[in-house]
Design an enzyme around this catalytic site. Structure first.
Site, mmCIF file in Angstrom:
data_model
loop_
_atom_site.group_PDB
_atom_site.id
_atom_site.type_symbol
_atom_site.label_atom_id
_atom_site.label_comp_id
_atom_site.label_asym_id
_atom_site.label_seq_id
_atom_site.Cartn_x
_atom_site.Cartn_y
_atom_site.Cartn_z
ATOM 1 N N ILE A 138 34.064 -66.070 -53.738
ATOM 2 C CA ILE A 138 34.529 -65.136 -52.692
ATOM 3 C C ILE A 138 33.531 -65.036 -51.535
ATOM 4 O O ILE A 138 33.882 -64.608 -50.447
ATOM 5 C CB ILE A 138 34.851 -63.723 -53.238
ATOM 6 C CG1 ILE A 138 33.651 -63.145 -54.012
ATOM 7 C CG2 ILE A 138 36.106 -63.742 -54.102
ATOM 8 C CD1 ILE A 138 33.754 -61.641 -54.263
ATOM 9 N N THR B 124 34.343 -48.791 -59.817
ATOM 10 C CA THR B 124 33.953 -48.188 -61.088
ATOM 11 C C THR B 124 33.543 -46.733 -60.907
ATOM 12 O O THR B 124 33.115 -46.339 -59.808
ATOM 13 C CB THR B 124 32.769 -48.991 -61.680
ATOM 14 O OG1 THR B 124 32.159 -48.241 -62.723
ATOM 15 C CG2 THR B 124 31.692 -49.255 -60.631
ATOM 16 N N ASP B 125 33.625 -45.956 -62.000
ATOM 17 C CA ASP B 125 33.142 -44.563 -61.935
ATOM 18 C C ASP B 125 31.618 -44.508 -61.843
ATOM 19 O O ASP B 125 31.054 -43.452 -61.546
ATOM 20 C CB ASP B 125 33.643 -43.769 -63.154
ATOM 21 C CG ASP B 125 33.180 -44.321 -64.499
ATOM 22 O OD1 ASP B 125 32.554 -45.400 -64.530
ATOM 23 O OD2 ASP B 125 33.455 -43.675 -65.531
ATOM 24 N N GLU B 126 30.944 -45.653 -62.099
ATOM 25 C CA GLU B 126 29.469 -45.626 -62.139
ATOM 26 C C GLU B 126 28.856 -45.341 -60.766
ATOM 27 O O GLU B 126 27.693 -44.964 -60.667
ATOM 28 C CB GLU B 126 28.938 -46.939 -62.736
ATOM 29 C CG GLU B 126 29.554 -47.194 -64.104
ATOM 30 C CD GLU B 126 28.893 -48.290 -64.924
ATOM 31 O OE1 GLU B 126 27.740 -48.619 -64.665
ATOM 32 O OE2 GLU B 126 29.575 -48.805 -65.833
ATOM 33 N N TYR C 195 23.770 -52.633 -60.463
ATOM 34 C CA TYR C 195 25.219 -52.891 -60.514
ATOM 35 C C TYR C 195 25.991 -51.823 -59.746
ATOM 36 O O TYR C 195 26.789 -52.125 -58.842
ATOM 37 C CB TYR C 195 25.699 -52.948 -61.984
ATOM 38 C CG TYR C 195 27.197 -52.787 -62.145
ATOM 39 C CD1 TYR C 195 28.081 -53.728 -61.627
ATOM 40 C CD2 TYR C 195 27.742 -51.688 -62.812
ATOM 41 C CE1 TYR C 195 29.463 -53.573 -61.757
ATOM 42 C CE2 TYR C 195 29.111 -51.523 -62.958
ATOM 43 C CZ TYR C 195 29.970 -52.470 -62.428
ATOM 44 O OH TYR C 195 31.326 -52.320 -62.554
ATOM 45 N N LYS D 102 28.210 -51.991 -56.272
ATOM 46 C CA LYS D 102 29.632 -51.598 -56.209
ATOM 47 C C LYS D 102 29.813 -50.488 -55.175
ATOM 48 O O LYS D 102 30.788 -50.474 -54.419
ATOM 49 C CB LYS D 102 30.122 -51.117 -57.587
ATOM 50 C CG LYS D 102 30.275 -52.182 -58.647
ATOM 51 C CD LYS D 102 31.305 -53.247 -58.326
ATOM 52 C CE LYS D 102 32.729 -52.754 -58.364
ATOM 53 N NZ LYS D 102 33.692 -53.883 -58.191
ATOM 54 N N LEU E 124 29.542 -53.560 -74.915
ATOM 55 C CA LEU E 124 29.350 -52.897 -76.207
ATOM 56 C C LEU E 124 30.403 -53.249 -77.273
ATOM 57 O O LEU E 124 30.056 -53.682 -78.373
ATOM 58 C CB LEU E 124 29.326 -51.370 -75.999
ATOM 59 C CG LEU E 124 29.137 -50.571 -77.279
ATOM 60 C CD1 LEU E 124 27.688 -50.590 -77.735
ATOM 61 C CD2 LEU E 124 29.578 -49.122 -77.087
HETATM 62 P P1 NAD Z 1 34.173 -59.615 -65.741
HETATM 63 O O1 NAD Z 1 32.691 -59.797 -65.614
HETATM 64 O O2 NAD Z 1 34.801 -59.757 -67.087
HETATM 65 O O3 NAD Z 1 34.925 -60.636 -64.759
HETATM 66 C C1 NAD Z 1 34.500 -60.876 -63.463
HETATM 67 C C2 NAD Z 1 35.220 -62.110 -62.943
HETATM 68 O O4 NAD Z 1 34.808 -62.330 -61.575
HETATM 69 C C3 NAD Z 1 34.881 -63.384 -63.705
HETATM 70 O O5 NAD Z 1 36.062 -64.109 -63.986
HETATM 71 C C4 NAD Z 1 33.977 -64.162 -62.754
HETATM 72 O O6 NAD Z 1 34.069 -65.574 -62.905
HETATM 73 C C5 NAD Z 1 34.497 -63.713 -61.399
HETATM 74 N N1 NAD Z 1 33.477 -63.832 -60.340
HETATM 75 C C6 NAD Z 1 32.197 -63.392 -60.377
HETATM 76 N N2 NAD Z 1 31.565 -63.709 -59.233
HETATM 77 C C7 NAD Z 1 32.481 -64.349 -58.450
HETATM 78 C C8 NAD Z 1 32.441 -64.888 -57.140
HETATM 79 N N3 NAD Z 1 31.310 -64.864 -56.427
HETATM 80 N N4 NAD Z 1 33.553 -65.447 -56.633
HETATM 81 C C9 NAD Z 1 34.726 -65.477 -57.359
HETATM 82 N N5 NAD Z 1 34.800 -64.997 -58.614
HETATM 83 C C10 NAD Z 1 33.703 -64.430 -59.149
HETATM 84 O O7 NAD Z 1 34.468 -58.187 -65.104
HETATM 85 P P2 NAD Z 1 35.523 -57.062 -65.531
HETATM 86 O O8 NAD Z 1 34.913 -56.220 -66.581
HETATM 87 O O9 NAD Z 1 36.833 -57.688 -65.747
HETATM 88 O O10 NAD Z 1 35.555 -56.182 -64.192
HETATM 89 C C11 NAD Z 1 36.434 -56.534 -63.127
HETATM 90 C C12 NAD Z 1 36.264 -55.526 -62.003
HETATM 91 O O11 NAD Z 1 36.554 -54.220 -62.466
HETATM 92 C C13 NAD Z 1 34.850 -55.483 -61.436
HETATM 93 O O12 NAD Z 1 34.951 -55.323 -60.040
HETATM 94 C C14 NAD Z 1 34.239 -54.251 -62.084
HETATM 95 O O13 NAD Z 1 33.251 -53.678 -61.248
HETATM 96 C C15 NAD Z 1 35.462 -53.350 -62.206
HETATM 97 N N6 NAD Z 1 35.415 -52.387 -63.314
HETATM 98 C C16 NAD Z 1 35.152 -52.797 -64.592
HETATM 99 C C17 NAD Z 1 35.160 -51.869 -65.626
HETATM 100 C C18 NAD Z 1 34.911 -52.290 -67.062
HETATM 101 O O14 NAD Z 1 34.834 -51.434 -67.941
HETATM 102 N N7 NAD Z 1 34.817 -53.568 -67.370
HETATM 103 C C19 NAD Z 1 35.419 -50.525 -65.360
HETATM 104 C C20 NAD Z 1 35.693 -50.137 -64.027
HETATM 105 C C21 NAD Z 1 35.695 -51.080 -63.024
HETATM 106 P P1 TYD Z 2 28.429 -51.400 -71.614
HETATM 107 O O1 TYD Z 2 29.544 -51.935 -72.444
HETATM 108 O O2 TYD Z 2 27.349 -52.320 -71.159
HETATM 109 O O3 TYD Z 2 29.098 -50.639 -70.371
HETATM 110 P P2 TYD Z 2 28.417 -49.671 -69.250
HETATM 111 O O4 TYD Z 2 26.942 -49.815 -69.283
HETATM 112 O O5 TYD Z 2 29.006 -50.195 -67.999
HETATM 113 O O6 TYD Z 2 28.876 -48.296 -69.603
HETATM 114 O O7 TYD Z 2 27.730 -50.236 -72.433
HETATM 115 C C1 TYD Z 2 28.452 -49.109 -72.908
HETATM 116 C C2 TYD Z 2 27.432 -48.144 -73.509
HETATM 117 O O8 TYD Z 2 26.853 -48.741 -74.677
HETATM 118 C C3 TYD Z 2 26.271 -47.832 -72.580
HETATM 119 O O9 TYD Z 2 25.889 -46.457 -72.756
HETATM 120 C C4 TYD Z 2 25.160 -48.736 -73.075
HETATM 121 C C5 TYD Z 2 25.424 -48.855 -74.567
HETATM 122 N N1 TYD Z 2 25.044 -50.141 -75.186
HETATM 123 C C6 TYD Z 2 24.249 -50.158 -76.336
HETATM 124 O O10 TYD Z 2 23.840 -49.095 -76.849
HETATM 125 N N2 TYD Z 2 23.924 -51.365 -76.872
HETATM 126 C C7 TYD Z 2 24.353 -52.545 -76.341
HETATM 127 O O11 TYD Z 2 24.003 -53.642 -76.869
HETATM 128 C C8 TYD Z 2 25.189 -52.517 -75.176
HETATM 129 C C9 TYD Z 2 25.680 -53.797 -74.547
HETATM 130 C C10 TYD Z 2 25.518 -51.295 -74.632
#
Ligand code: NAD
Ligand code: TYD
Length: 377
Positions: free
Chosen positions: A61, A134-136, A183, A187, A223
């Protein structure tokens, strides 16, 4: 007829969104733009890869020229932007990659969309740029009730045996940004750029901020899939600090459903919070995962509890996330549909039934595997 770019569609949440759109909207053209970083996996989309209305484009991107060219070639009407670096622990080790993809990548997409759409006679009419965040970005909340109190939103969550809250504050759409990790800082910066494009150029943008997702196809550095895999292989479970941090968990298909609804019916220029009304202390959640995996593997109760290993806490570890998503419920009628106990059961079953998917990723052959798979195309 819509032509929609979904970025990050080979990742965890993106693959669920791509699948939903490809299956639900046969008249739309769905273009999955993904760089295939370590987190991107085309195996997540094997069931729809030959669909008539689907195209995969391997691209970064941040490659502004490539994004511009694609906007024109596909006559794109909508963008659902999920591509990002997404793991907090990686961001602590390598913040540059996070700034590059999450901030510059988002800016590159915004600018490509702007230049393309502004040059059309109808301009922004019928267009939409939807940014998934994200909520973060809101920072973290206090734990004022370590034992938990009945959640004030218990009636809105899918009914569960849990439905506790660990404090009385919740993130609202109006909560000031206060990111703590590289991170969430990246975001937050990308969210600001999206809103700036709305306010400055009139771009039809929408931002949503969602809580922690869980479900199938999540990369096993997070996790829940990490711990399911470790329990299966009898590898220690690294619990950061005392395991007292709180997260609000939402089943990934409920998030994808919210994205579909908001993309089609959300108000341009608005922000919506998306959450599960489902707070869990890490250690309690880990015990549920252990009990579920042990039961499904036929192990005696408590068999894997000895794998719990408390390790040094994550730097800057956010204490509690809890989302108030009543705006989305009130304005668009969305609610989480899946009861948490059922969601966890489904998730654990999926990882145990798809050990090959997991083993390919964790075996170290993964990079080679996906290069080969991609080159076959
Ligand atoms: P993920 O890490 O599983 O997937 C990210 C994808 O983006 C991958 O397929 C990767 O190849 C692609 N990507 C990374 N860099 C790229 C680049 N430069 N160009 C094109 N593609 C690229 O992430 P996810 O957990 O599916 O999260 C997706 C989105 O949702 C993110 O924006 C994240 O911030 C947001 N989000 C995630 C969570 C969660 O709990 N996982 C919660 C809230 C919001
Ligand atoms: P994670 O799945 O990395 O999501 P986020 O940090 O975005 O919330 O982690 C979820 C929670 O679990 C977070 O409080 C960190 C904790 N955690 C562990 O305790 N051990 C682990 O190995 C990982 C990956 C996360």
């Amino acid at each position: 007829m819509q032509s929609i770019i979904i970025t990050g569609g080979a990742g965890f949440i993106g693959s669920h969104v791509v699948r939903l759109f490809v299956n639900k909207y046969p008249n739309y053209r769905i273009i999955n733009v993904d760089k295939l970083t370590y987190a991107g996996n085309l195996a997540n989309l094997e069931d729809i890869e030959n669909a008539q209305n689907y195209r995969f484009v391997r691209a970064d991107i941040c490659d502004f020229d490539a994004m511009c060219a694609l906007m024109w070639e596909e006559k794109v009407t909508g963008i659902i932007h999920l591509a990002a670096e997404s793991h907090v622990d990686r961001s602590i080790k390598d913040p540059f990659t996070f700034a590059r993809t999450n901030v510059m990548g988002t800016l590159s997409l915004l600018q490509a969309a702007r230049l393309c759409w502004e040059s059309l006679p109808e301009k922004y009419e019928g267009k939409r740029f939807y940014h998934i965040s994200t909520d973060e970005v809101y920072g973290d909340l206090e734990i004022t009730h370590p034992e938990g109190i009945k959640s004030p939103f218990a009636d809105m969550a899918a009914p569960s045996g849990h439905n506790l809250a660990y404090g009385t504050d919740f993130f609202l759409e109006s909560t000031p940004y206060d990111p703590h990790s590289p991170y969430s800082a990246a975001k937050a910066a990308s969210d600001h750029f999206v809103r700036a494009f709305h306010d400055t150029y009139g771009m039809p943008t929408i931002v949503t901020n969602c809580s922690n997702n869980y479900g199938p196809y999540q990369f096993p550095e997070k996790l829940i899939p990490l711990f399911i895999n470790n329990i299966r292989k009898r590898i220690p479970l690294p619990v950061y600090g005392k395991g007292e941090n709180v997260r609000d968990w939402l089943y990934v298909e409920d998030h994808a459903r919210a994205i579909d609804l908001i993309f089609h019916s959300g108000e341009v220029g608005e922000t919506y919070n998306i959450g599960g009304f489902n707070e869990w202390k890490n250690i309690d959640l880990i015990k549920v995962i252990i009990a579920t995996v042990d039961r499904l593997l036929g192990n005696p109760e408590g068999h894997s509890l000895d794998l719990i290993t408390f390790v040094t806490d994550r730097a800057g570890h956010d204490l509690r996330y809890a989302i108030d998503s009543r705006k989305l419920q009130k304005e668009l009628g969305w609610e989480p549909s899946l009861q948490f106990e059922e969601g966890i059961e489904r998730t654990v079953r999926w990882y145990l039934d798809n050990q090959e998917w997991m083993d390919r990723i964790t075996s170290g052959d993964y990079e080679r595997y996906y290069e080969e798979m991609y080159n076959k195309r």
